[in-house]
Scaffold this active site. Structure first.
Site, mmCIF file in Angstrom:
data_model
loop_
_atom_site.group_PDB
_atom_site.id
_atom_site.type_symbol
_atom_site.label_atom_id
_atom_site.label_comp_id
_atom_site.label_asym_id
_atom_site.label_seq_id
_atom_site.Cartn_x
_atom_site.Cartn_y
_atom_site.Cartn_z
ATOM 1 N N ASN A 14 -30.860 16.991 -17.345
ATOM 2 C CA ASN A 14 -30.448 18.375 -17.653
ATOM 3 C C ASN A 14 -31.665 19.268 -17.869
ATOM 4 O OD1 ASN A 14 -27.405 18.891 -17.894
ATOM 5 N ND2 ASN A 14 -27.663 16.858 -18.830
ATOM 6 N N ARG A 66 -34.810 10.933 -44.122
ATOM 7 C CA ARG A 66 -34.163 11.889 -43.210
ATOM 8 C C ARG A 66 -34.549 13.330 -43.546
ATOM 9 N NH1 ARG A 66 -32.319 10.072 -38.338
ATOM 10 N NH2 ARG A 66 -31.201 11.831 -37.421
ATOM 11 N N MET A 91 -29.701 13.258 -28.841
ATOM 12 C CA MET A 91 -28.781 12.328 -29.507
ATOM 13 C C MET A 91 -28.999 12.275 -31.015
ATOM 14 S SD MET A 91 -27.090 11.581 -26.925
ATOM 15 C CE MET A 91 -27.167 11.403 -25.151
ATOM 16 N N ASN A 108 -25.420 23.438 -26.815
ATOM 17 C CA ASN A 108 -25.409 22.012 -26.505
ATOM 18 C C ASN A 108 -24.576 21.789 -25.244
ATOM 19 O OD1 ASN A 108 -25.574 19.104 -27.002
ATOM 20 N ND2 ASN A 108 -23.426 19.229 -27.639
ATOM 21 N N HIS A 110 -22.119 19.077 -23.581
ATOM 22 C CA HIS A 110 -21.348 17.867 -23.885
ATOM 23 C C HIS A 110 -20.657 17.398 -22.600
ATOM 24 C CE1 HIS A 110 -19.192 14.951 -26.249
ATOM 25 N NE2 HIS A 110 -18.096 15.291 -25.611
ATOM 26 N N GLU A 148 -22.003 23.493 -37.869
ATOM 27 C CA GLU A 148 -22.178 22.321 -38.732
ATOM 28 C C GLU A 148 -21.321 21.125 -38.299
ATOM 29 O OE1 GLU A 148 -22.518 25.354 -39.890
ATOM 30 O OE2 GLU A 148 -24.239 25.296 -41.272
ATOM 31 N N ASP A 149 -20.218 21.376 -37.612
ATOM 32 C CA ASP A 149 -19.348 20.266 -37.206
ATOM 33 C C ASP A 149 -19.699 19.800 -35.793
ATOM 34 O OD1 ASP A 149 -17.917 20.328 -39.618
ATOM 35 O OD2 ASP A 149 -16.758 22.043 -38.870
ATOM 36 N N ALA A 180 -20.983 19.409 -12.717
ATOM 37 C CA ALA A 180 -20.765 20.303 -13.861
ATOM 38 C C ALA A 180 -22.042 20.561 -14.678
ATOM 39 C CB ALA A 180 -19.658 19.746 -14.755
ATOM 40 N N GLU A 181 -22.621 19.530 -15.277
ATOM 41 C CA GLU A 181 -23.693 19.751 -16.251
ATOM 42 C C GLU A 181 -24.891 20.506 -15.685
ATOM 43 O OE1 GLU A 181 -24.754 16.584 -18.960
ATOM 44 O OE2 GLU A 181 -23.053 15.414 -18.278
HETATM 45 C C1 GAR Z 1 -25.852 14.162 -20.584
HETATM 46 O O1 GAR Z 1 -24.732 13.663 -19.913
HETATM 47 C C2 GAR Z 1 -25.437 15.018 -21.756
HETATM 48 O O2 GAR Z 1 -24.280 15.776 -21.500
HETATM 49 C C3 GAR Z 1 -25.148 13.958 -22.792
HETATM 50 O O3 GAR Z 1 -26.184 13.024 -22.625
HETATM 51 C C4 GAR Z 1 -26.623 13.020 -21.256
HETATM 52 C C5 GAR Z 1 -28.113 13.230 -21.220
HETATM 53 O O4 GAR Z 1 -28.607 13.078 -19.916
HETATM 54 N N1 GAR Z 1 -25.122 14.527 -24.116
HETATM 55 C C6 GAR Z 1 -24.332 14.072 -25.078
HETATM 56 O O5 GAR Z 1 -23.588 13.128 -24.944
HETATM 57 C C7 GAR Z 1 -24.415 14.845 -26.377
HETATM 58 N N2 GAR Z 1 -23.302 14.559 -27.219
HETATM 59 P P1 GAR Z 1 -30.028 13.672 -19.489
HETATM 60 O O6 GAR Z 1 -31.050 13.169 -20.511
HETATM 61 O O7 GAR Z 1 -30.262 13.060 -18.138
HETATM 62 O O8 GAR Z 1 -29.932 15.153 -19.465
#
Ligand code: GAR
Length: 212
Positions: A14, A66, A91, A108, A110, A148-149, A180-181
Site C-alpha cells: 500500500n 508501552r 499492525m 487507515n 482495512h 479511539e475504537d 480495491a486497496e
Molecule cells: C493490507 O491488506 C492492509 O489492508 C492490512 O494489512 C495489509 C498490509 O499490506 N491492514 C490491516 O489489516 C489493518 N487492520 P501491505 O504491507 O502490503 O500494504
C-alpha cells in the site's frame, strides 16, 4: 503541499501504491515526509529507502513499557510535522496520545467492508480467512478515519470485491489489494490533499465535487 507520514509494519504494497501515485501525478499537492515502521525488518522500509524517503523504526521492543513506546511514536510523528497520517498495514493499535494529537487527520486502510469483518483479531490475512470461513460472497476494502475504537471512525471510501469459488486467503487478499486497496488509499490521500473531505457532527464524511 500536504505533508503525509505513513505508518507500516510489513510488505508495504500500500505504501508502494502511494509512492507510485505521487510519481505518476495521480496524487498532487502531497509528499511523504516520513515512513514509520514498528518492525525494523519490514520490507516497507526498503521501499521507502528506494524512493528516497526517510524511514524510521519505532519498535515497542526498544522501550521498557508501552507508555514509553507511545511517547516515542508520538515524538517521531511530531518531528515529521505531518498534516495527515496514513496507516498502511500498520499492525499496532494507535495509542490515545497520537489520536488526540492528530484527531481527524489519521486514516487507515482495512481489508474488508467495515462494519463487517473488522475489530479485534481482524487484521492482515486473518480478515480474508474469516471472510472465506463465513462464506461471504462479497468483500472489499475501506478507508476510514481513525478514532479511539478499532476500525470504527468515519468511513471515507469503500470498494466491493467479489469472492470467488476456490479462493484461498492469499488469493483473495491479492484480489482485494489489486482491485480495491491500491486504488482507494491513493484516492483518499488525493481527496484530502485537494481539501475536498469534511467530517460532519454525526461522524459522517462528505466529499465535495471538484467544481465546488
Ligand atoms: C493490507 O491488506 C492492509 O489492508 C492490512 O494489512 C495489509 C498490509 O499490506 N491492514 C490491516 O489489516 C489493518 N487492520 P501491505 O504491507 O502490503 O500494504
Amino acid at each position: 503541499m500536504l505533508r503525509v507520514a505513513v505508518c507500516v509494519s510489513g510488505g508495504g504494497t500500500n505504501l508502494q501504491a502511494i509512492i507510485d501515485a505521487l510519481k505518476s501525478g495521480k496524487i498532487r499537492d502531497a509528499q511523504i515526509v516520513r515512513v514509520i515502521s514498528n518492525n525494523k525488518n519490514a520490507y516497507a522500509l526498503t521501499r521507502a529507502q528506494n524512493a528516497g524517503i526517510e524511514g524510521v523504526c519505532v519498535s515497542p521492543r526498544d522501550y521498557e513499557n508501552r507508555e514509553k513506546f507511545n511517547e516515542a511514536l508520538l515524538e517521531c510523528l511530531k518531528e515529521a510535522d505531518p498534516d495527515l497520517i496514513v496507516l498502511a498495514g500498520f499492525m499496532v493499535a494507535v495509542p490515545a496520545n497520537v489520536i488526540e494529537a492528530y484527531r481527524g487527520r489519521i486514516i487507515n486502510i482495512h481489508p474488508a467492508l467495515i462494519p463487517s469483518f473488522c475489530g479485534k483479531g481482524y487484521y492482515g490475512l486473518h480478515v480474508h480467512e474469516k471472510v472465506l470461513q463465513r462464506g461471504a460472497k462479497v468483500t472489499g476494502a475501506t478507508v476510514h478515519f481513525v478514532d479511539e475504537d478499532l476500525d470504527h471512525g468515519p468511513i471515507l471510501l469503500q470498494k466491493a470485491v467479489e469472492v470467488r469459488e476456490g479462493d484461498t486467503p492469499e488469493v483473495l487478499q491479492r484480489r482485494v489489494m489489486e482491485e480495491a486497496e491500491w486504488i482507494l488509499l491513493p484516492e483518499a490521500i488525493s481527496l484530502i490533499a485537494q481539501g475536498r473531505v469534511t467530517i460532519d457532527g454525526n461522524g459522517l464524511t462528505h466529499i465535495a465535487d471538484t467544481d465546488q
